[in-house]
Design an enzyme around this catalytic site. Sequence first.
Site, PDB file in Angstrom:
ATOM      1  N   CYS A  82       0.864  -1.173   0.000  1.00  0.00           N
ATOM      2  CA  CYS A  82       0.000   0.000   0.000  1.00  0.00           C
ATOM      3  C   CYS A  82       0.900   1.221   0.000  1.00  0.00           C
ATOM      4  CB  CYS A  82      -0.878  -0.018   1.250  1.00  0.00           C
ATOM      5  SG  CYS A  82      -1.868   1.472   1.508  1.00  0.00           S
ATOM      6  N   CYS A 195      -0.722   4.185  -6.517  1.00  0.00           N
ATOM      7  CA  CYS A 195      -1.538   3.489  -5.513  1.00  0.00           C
ATOM      8  C   CYS A 195      -1.726   2.072  -6.022  1.00  0.00           C
ATOM      9  CB  CYS A 195      -2.882   4.190  -5.333  1.00  0.00           C
ATOM     10  SG  CYS A 195      -4.081   3.273  -4.327  1.00  0.00           S
TER      11      CYS A 195
END
Length: 283
Positions: A82, A195
Amino acid sequence: MNQPAPMDRDNSAPIGVFDSGIGGLSVLRHICTHLPNEHLLYFADSGFAPYGGKPREVIVARSLGIAEFLLAQGAKALVVACNTATAASIKALRERYPALPVVGVEPGLKPAAALSKRGKVGVLATERTLASEKFRQLQEQTTATTGVQFLLRACKGLADQVEKGELHSPATMVLLNQYVTPLLQEGADTLVLGCTHYPFVQPAIESLVHQVAGAPVAIVDTGEAVARQLVRQLDQHGLRRFDGGPGSLRAFTTGSQATLSRAFDALLHLRPEVTAIASGASN
């Protein structure tokens, strides 16, 4: 924390991978390809997603709690799959577990700079990632060494669309048009998917690029680089599993068990055992 150091662990122990939700599956697929013999644990903190707009200290606490949970399952290494959690908490994780291999992700600014022909790179990421000190330093460093200009775009709501499985929906296309088109109009010839959720809408981004841009645009996804770094870390620590057959995969979620199962099936064509845990269990 009385966790055993990684050198005390069996190389057949699993690798823990975590994300705020299903975005980390884009990293997990590369890990599965590069390390087919490894046992894997995947933790989706979907009950607390998205991380993008949350305060740094909250993300750090969450990441440390998840790490503790995965280590309690026997993890020999951690992958923070992440971008937002990496930017906020990778330092805290390495300080708490100094002997543990911990691999994070970061937006691929350096490879994007190398690919760019016109010296303009668009970066799609969460607000938290773009606001982090870690990102700022990487951006300044890369610009100083390459002269490339980075055009930043905080993509509010895009990770949520991926979490909902809406990879090509009208609402997703509206967001992509809102975020991507201005970058192309400003001359970006390379886009960074900053992302881990965003690689799952890459086909939709490519479709938009085809409509808007008059020339090819390179798209950078860093999942492959993360998997290679994990291989290096495991080899360095003597923790790689070479034999014993194919590795296994187990998953945990603080959100919906059915939703994560569907995501595994739809995105990776995998059907692991998925266990739902209370959203506070990682604290």
